[in-house]
Design a protein around this motif. Structure first.
Motif, short mmCIF file in Angstrom:
data_model
loop_
_atom_site.label_atom_id
_atom_site.label_comp_id
_atom_site.label_asym_id
_atom_site.label_seq_id
_atom_site.Cartn_x
_atom_site.Cartn_y
_atom_site.Cartn_z
N ASN A 227 2.37 -11.24 -4.10
CA ASN A 227 1.41 -10.28 -4.63
C ASN A 227 0.33 -11.02 -5.42
OD1 ASN A 227 2.56 -10.83 -7.25
ND2 ASN A 227 4.19 -9.37 -6.79
N ASP A 262 -9.66 -0.71 1.09
CA ASP A 262 -8.92 -0.74 -0.17
C ASP A 262 -8.05 -1.99 -0.27
OD1 ASP A 262 -8.20 0.13 -2.68
OD2 ASP A 262 -6.51 1.31 -1.97
N ARG A 263 -8.64 -3.10 0.08
CA ARG A 263 -7.93 -4.38 -0.01
C ARG A 263 -8.80 -5.40 -0.71
NH1 ARG A 263 -5.40 -4.84 6.15
NH2 ARG A 263 -4.32 -2.84 6.11
N ASP A 337 -3.14 -5.72 -0.82
CA ASP A 337 -3.46 -4.31 -1.02
C ASP A 337 -4.19 -4.15 -2.36
OD1 ASP A 337 -2.79 -1.51 -2.14
OD2 ASP A 337 -2.23 -1.33 -0.03
N THR A 339 -4.54 -1.61 -4.21
CA THR A 339 -3.90 -0.72 -5.19
C THR A 339 -2.61 -1.31 -5.74
OG1 THR A 339 -4.83 1.22 -4.07
CG2 THR A 339 -2.98 1.59 -5.57
N THR A 340 -1.72 -1.75 -4.84
CA THR A 340 -0.43 -2.25 -5.28
C THR A 340 -0.44 -3.75 -5.58
OG1 THR A 340 0.31 -2.78 -3.02
CG2 THR A 340 0.69 -0.53 -3.82
N ILE A 344 -0.43 -8.64 2.26
CA ILE A 344 -0.56 -8.11 3.62
C ILE A 344 -0.62 -9.33 4.53
CG2 ILE A 344 -2.05 -6.77 5.18
CD1 ILE A 344 -2.92 -5.20 2.67
#
Length: 349
Positions: A227, A262-263, A337, A339-340, A344
């Motif tokens: 992440n 949204d990335r 991502d 948002t999170t 990816i």
């Protein structure tokens, strides 16, 4: 020597929970480093393994034994702290021998262990000196020697190099790495310094807010961070992150489409390459150049105000405020991502 298994371990102080259901297996003979920002719970987790903190929930095994209710002195672990904690009125020899003497070990066995440890750590010539006659690095080696003579199942290190200057940190870090190779012992090491983690560890455990973000080898964490937190924490300088608004007009259309969903993309400073305008993925203005000798860090700011760093061999021959363009190999672009923050699958050309 033994492995350590942590099963669903949590730690609370009253209503405040600081460790949240941690699961981890440290294999026999492995060097594992806990790393993360201040307050992430890495030292608390180490102290629970040592028995210096009670476990609120879960179990810890050392070898085959559940040690939740076992006294620290009976767990078969030896801990090296941030402070040396040496007895100032005792010689190096007596400092290293003290714990064995308290355990009523025979004198000849104490002498054998102390001298063997001193030889491993290259401190034999200092055995008759008091701690005040030693440098900081030498004192830390004595503290490590005090742990070695106990012949523990597991060595625990709690930020042992943080009190040393930069040169001594490098030297002592190398000595700890050689010590692990020579002893082939299970070692768990806590640090906030990701450079220490990358250079010492067989595997790194990245913690944040009392939870494990990722476990893996240094290469795995560097090349495939789980992440944006891990991506930003591992690597020096840290990874740069960009949104679609940071991309140059000449950036490939597939990359714009990918980021706009949204990335965000991440590119490490060493993977950015200066290029001509029509080949650029990014364009930005030069803000500052740090010349570090073997390389330079070029600090940039995009039109959207995003600051990023490029690591280069030679500084660009332009003045501050000049517009520069950068590209990067597609297989070195990380995709997350927006948002999170979760990873990816990598961008492909």
């Amino acid at each position: 020597m033994a492995g350590v298994t942590i099963e669903n371990v949590s730690k609370s102080y009253g209503q405040i929970q600081v460790i949240h259901g941690v699961d981890l297996e440290v294999h026999e003979g492995e060097f594992v480093v806990f790393v993360g920002p201040s307050g992430c719970g890495k030292s608390t987790l180490l102290r629970m393994i040592a028995g210096l903190e009670e476990i609120s929930v879960g179990t810890i095994h050392i070898g085959e034994v559940v040690v939740n209710d076992v006294a620290p002195s009976k767990r078969g672990v030896a801990m090296v702290f941030q402070t040396y904690a040496l007895y100032p009125h005792m010689t190096v020899y007596k400092n290293m021998a003290f714990g064995l003497k308290q355990a009523r070990m025979p004198k000849d066995e104490i002498d054998r262990r102390v001298r063997a440890a001193a030889e491993v750590l290259h401190i034999t010539e200092y055995l008759d000196r008091p701690p005040r006659a030693l440098s900081g690095g030498q004192r830390q080696r004595v503290a490590i020697g005090r742990a070695i003579v106990r012949e523990p199942k597991v060595f625990l290190f709690d930020e042992p190099l943080s009190n040393l200057d930069a040169a001594l940190r490098v030297q002592t870090r190398l000595e700890i790495a050689r010590l692990h190779e020579r002893l082939d012992a299970t070692m768990i090491y806590v640090t906030h310094d990701q450079v220490e983690a990358m250079t010492l560890a067989d595997r790194i455990v990245v913690l944040k807010d009392g939870q494990i973000e990722q476990v893996g080898t240094p290469v795995e964490l560097y090349e495939r961070p789980a992440n944006t937190f891990v991506a930003g924490f591992i690597g020096s300088p840290q990874m740069n992150f960009f949104s679609v608004s940071d991309l140059a007009d000449s950036a490939p259309s597939f990359l714009k489409d990918l980021v706009s969903a949204d990335r965000v993309i991440g590119i490490r400073p060493e993977h950015l390459r200066m290029c001509v305008a029509d080949e650029g993925m990014l364009n930005a203005k030069l803000e500052l150049v740090e010349n570090l000798g073997e390389y330079v860090l070029v600090h940039m700011v995009s039109g959207e105000g995003t600051e990023f760093v490029a690591k280069m061999e030679i500084a660009p021959d332009v003045a501050s405020g000049a517009e520069l363009f950068f590209s990067a190999p597609f297989d070195r672009i990380h995709n997350f991502d927006g948002t999170t923050g979760m990873r990816i699958p990598s961008v492909e050309s």
